[in-house]
Design a protein around this motif. Structure first.
Motif, PDB file in Angstrom:
ATOM      1  N   VAL A   1       0.937  -1.525   0.187  1.00 49.73           N
ATOM      2  CA  VAL A   1      -0.049   0.129   0.143  1.00 49.73           C
ATOM      3  C   VAL A   1       0.679   1.495   0.111  1.00 49.73           C
ATOM      4  O   VAL A   1       1.958   1.270   1.244  1.00 49.73           O
ATOM      5  CB  VAL A   1      -1.052  -0.400   1.204  1.00 49.73           C
ATOM      6  N   ILE A   2       0.978   2.332  -1.075  1.00 47.75           N
ATOM      7  CA  ILE A   2       1.357   3.162  -1.015  1.00 47.75           C
ATOM      8  C   ILE A   2       0.781   4.091  -0.495  1.00 47.75           C
ATOM      9  O   ILE A   2       0.256   4.645  -0.812  1.00 47.75           O
ATOM     10  CB  ILE A   2       1.682   3.752  -2.836  1.00 47.75           C
ATOM     11  N   LEU A   3       1.261   4.884   0.665  1.00 48.40           N
ATOM     12  CA  LEU A   3       0.756   6.405   1.488  1.00 48.40           C
ATOM     13  C   LEU A   3       1.741   7.802   0.241  1.00 48.40           C
ATOM     14  O   LEU A   3       2.812   7.611   0.769  1.00 48.40           O
ATOM     15  CB  LEU A   3       1.244   6.102   2.103  1.00 48.40           C
ATOM     16  N   ALA A   4       0.934   8.222  -0.633  1.00 45.21           N
ATOM     17  CA  ALA A   4       2.203   9.559  -1.683  1.00 45.21           C
ATOM     18  C   ALA A   4       0.698  10.226  -0.872  1.00 45.21           C
ATOM     19  O   ALA A   4      -0.308  10.992  -0.992  1.00 45.21           O
ATOM     20  CB  ALA A   4       1.049   9.079  -3.024  1.00 45.21           C
ATOM     21  N   ALA A   5       2.379  11.574  -1.342  1.00 45.39           N
ATOM     22  CA  ALA A   5       1.931  12.775  -0.454  1.00 45.39           C
ATOM     23  C   ALA A   5       2.189  13.958  -1.782  1.00 45.39           C
ATOM     24  O   ALA A   5       4.196  13.375  -2.160  1.00 45.39           O
ATOM     25  CB  ALA A   5       1.787  13.386   1.057  1.00 45.39           C
ATOM     26  N   GLY A   6       1.481  14.262  -1.946  1.00 41.29           N
ATOM     27  CA  GLY A   6       2.567  15.767  -3.681  1.00 41.29           C
ATOM     28  C   GLY A   6       1.731  15.504  -4.711  1.00 41.29           C
ATOM     29  O   GLY A   6       0.697  15.611  -4.401  1.00 41.29           O
ATOM     30  N   PRO A   7       2.720  15.798  -5.405  1.00 41.91           N
ATOM     31  CA  PRO A   7       1.798  16.273  -7.505  1.00 41.91           C
ATOM     32  C   PRO A   7       1.759  14.234  -7.212  1.00 41.91           C
ATOM     33  O   PRO A   7       3.062  13.840  -7.470  1.00 41.91           O
ATOM     34  CB  PRO A   7       3.269  17.053  -7.421  1.00 41.91           C
ATOM     35  N   ALA A   8       0.187  14.344  -7.825  1.00 43.19           N
ATOM     36  CA  ALA A   8       0.347  12.976  -8.451  1.00 43.19           C
ATOM     37  C   ALA A   8       0.809  13.193 -10.003  1.00 43.19           C
ATOM     38  O   ALA A   8      -0.398  12.977 -11.273  1.00 43.19           O
ATOM     39  CB  ALA A   8      -1.151  12.311  -8.486  1.00 43.19           C
ATOM     40  N   ASP A   9       2.166  12.924 -10.271  1.00 44.27           N
ATOM     41  CA  ASP A   9       2.306  12.989 -11.508  1.00 44.27           C
ATOM     42  C   ASP A   9       2.086  11.797 -12.433  1.00 44.27           C
ATOM     43  O   ASP A   9       2.311  10.364 -11.815  1.00 44.27           O
ATOM     44  CB  ASP A   9       4.384  13.447 -11.028  1.00 44.27           C
ATOM     45  N   GLU A  10       1.487  11.943 -13.847  1.00 47.01           N
ATOM     46  CA  GLU A  10       1.251  10.650 -14.318  1.00 47.01           C
ATOM     47  C   GLU A  10       2.458   9.209 -14.205  1.00 47.01           C
ATOM     48  O   GLU A  10       2.375   8.171 -14.512  1.00 47.01           O
ATOM     49  CB  GLU A  10       0.517  10.466 -15.744  1.00 47.01           C
ATOM     50  N   ARG A  11       4.025   9.978 -14.927  1.00 47.23           N
ATOM     51  CA  ARG A  11       4.877   9.422 -14.232  1.00 47.23           C
ATOM     52  C   ARG A  11       5.024   7.697 -13.556  1.00 47.23           C
ATOM     53  O   ARG A  11       5.912   7.226 -13.922  1.00 47.23           O
ATOM     54  CB  ARG A  11       6.606  10.137 -14.886  1.00 47.23           C
ATOM     55  N   LEU A  12       4.156   8.477 -12.678  1.00 46.24           N
ATOM     56  CA  LEU A  12       4.337   7.239 -11.188  1.00 46.24           C
ATOM     57  C   LEU A  12       3.162   6.832 -11.055  1.00 46.24           C
ATOM     58  O   LEU A  12       3.335   5.241 -11.050  1.00 46.24           O
ATOM     59  CB  LEU A  12       3.952   8.518 -10.242  1.00 46.24           C
ATOM     60  N   GLU A  13       2.152   6.183 -12.278  1.00 39.33           N
ATOM     61  CA  GLU A  13       1.547   5.178 -12.304  1.00 39.33           C
ATOM     62  C   GLU A  13       1.906   3.763 -12.796  1.00 39.33           C
ATOM     63  O   GLU A  13       1.554   2.916 -12.102  1.00 39.33           O
ATOM     64  CB  GLU A  13       0.402   5.461 -13.524  1.00 39.33           C
ATOM     65  N   PRO A  14       2.986   4.039 -14.107  1.00 40.08           N
ATOM     66  CA  PRO A  14       3.233   2.415 -13.978  1.00 40.08           C
ATOM     67  C   PRO A  14       3.851   2.338 -12.647  1.00 40.08           C
ATOM     68  O   PRO A  14       4.190   0.705 -12.350  1.00 40.08           O
ATOM     69  CB  PRO A  14       3.437   2.616 -14.887  1.00 40.08           C
ATOM     70  N   VAL A  15       5.060   3.532 -12.418  1.00 35.73           N
ATOM     71  CA  VAL A  15       6.107   2.747 -11.144  1.00 35.73           C
ATOM     72  C   VAL A  15       4.696   2.245  -9.940  1.00 35.73           C
ATOM     73  O   VAL A  15       5.216   1.186  -9.396  1.00 35.73           O
ATOM     74  CB  VAL A  15       6.346   3.771 -11.046  1.00 35.73           C
TER      75      VAL A  15
END
Length: 284
Positions: A131-145
């Motif tokens: 489960v990834i807890l993410a904060a900051g810009p939801a940059d599309e380059r992160l989607e496949p990662v």
């Protein structure tokens, strides 16, 4: 094809790297102890000789290292290979003070900084179900990662918010483990068969899969690390630091930290944190 540089190939980082390769991403890895990274060549990752080589030309940089100082050192060493606009997903558990410092470092390099610690240990890392807890810009380059390494991504606000959430969730896991380890140590001290403890708990309101896994480890004497005593002790200090800043008392966390330090002194630092069981026998 998205190119990912992953700095840190310990228990979690190595598993994440393999899942990134399986997802068809170009993966470069670096680890301070290169021998820990070399096995990933067989999985299709490129092993870099230094952080700068790893991050050069990468779309996304992931840091999965032990603590904030290690992350800062690695990213500083990577400076010559970084370029403005790269995404930096900081996925280590580093605490509230360190995440602020790392955010400042990211700004100085012109990086898109995402605070993204993960919830989970070795098994979900290997399965790609963190489960990834993410904060900051939801940059599309992160989607496949994020899709390659996790089952769910929870976006929670500005950078720093994910780290604060992670400290609460890891604190809960540490407390559960410590309470169970203490209970089973008490059972042994009182001459109680741990199987009877298991019979009382199993299927009742206090039962859960996590408790069963840690109970199996302690009763079976299998301390293969999912999350080590040493790392758990580090996290108790990060939680205590954050709590002090917030004006909150975290008595159970501080007690757990003391148990982890005793277990580490007994030689269990690299064992799974369930080995805090041994802290119940300080004269052993």
């Amino acid at each position: 094809m998205t190119t990912v540089a992953l700095l840190g190939t310990g228990i979690m980082g190595a598993a994440m790297a393999r899942n990134l390769v399986k997802a068809g991403l170009e993966v470069r890895v670096w680890n301070r102890s290169k021998e820990k990274a070399l096995p990933l060549q067989a999985d299709g990752a490129v092993v870099a000789s230094d952080p700068a080589e790893a991050v050069t030309g990468a779309d996304v940089v992931i840091t999965m290292l032990n603590d904030g100082e290690a992350v800062h050192d690695a990213m500083t060493a990577a400076a010559s290979g970084l370029r403005s606009g790269q995404v930096w997903a900081q996925m280590s558990t580093v605490g509230v003070t360190a995440i602020e410092r790392l955010g400042e470092l990211a700004r100085s390099y012109g990086l898109v900084f995402v605070d993204a610690p993960v919830q989970g240990t070795r098994q979900p890392a290997e399965a790609g179900t963190l489960v990834i807890l993410a904060a900051g810009p939801a940059d599309e380059r992160l989607e496949p990662v994020f899709s390659a390494v996790g089952a769910k991504t929870l976006w929670v606000g500005e950078a720093g918010a994910a780290t604060r959430l992670k400290l609460t969730t890891v604190g809960f896991g540490i407390a559960l483990t410590s309470v169970l380890a203490e209970a089973l140590a008490l059972a042994k001290g009182l001459g109680v068969d741990p199987a009877l403890f298991g019979e009382v708990i199993t299927g009742g309101p206090m039962d859960n899969p996590y408790l069963q896994a840690k109970m199996k480890a302690i009763v079976g004497g299998d301390y293969t690390p999912s999350f080590t005593v040493r790392n758990a002790e580090k996290d108790t200090r990060l939680i205590a630091e954050a709590a002090t800043r917030a004006g909150v008392s975290v008595d159970m966390t501080e007690a757990a930290g003391e148990r982890f330090r005793r277990a580490e002194a007994q030689g269990h630092g690299d064992d799974d944190m369930a080995a805090s069981y041994f802290a119940g026998f300080p004269s052993a």
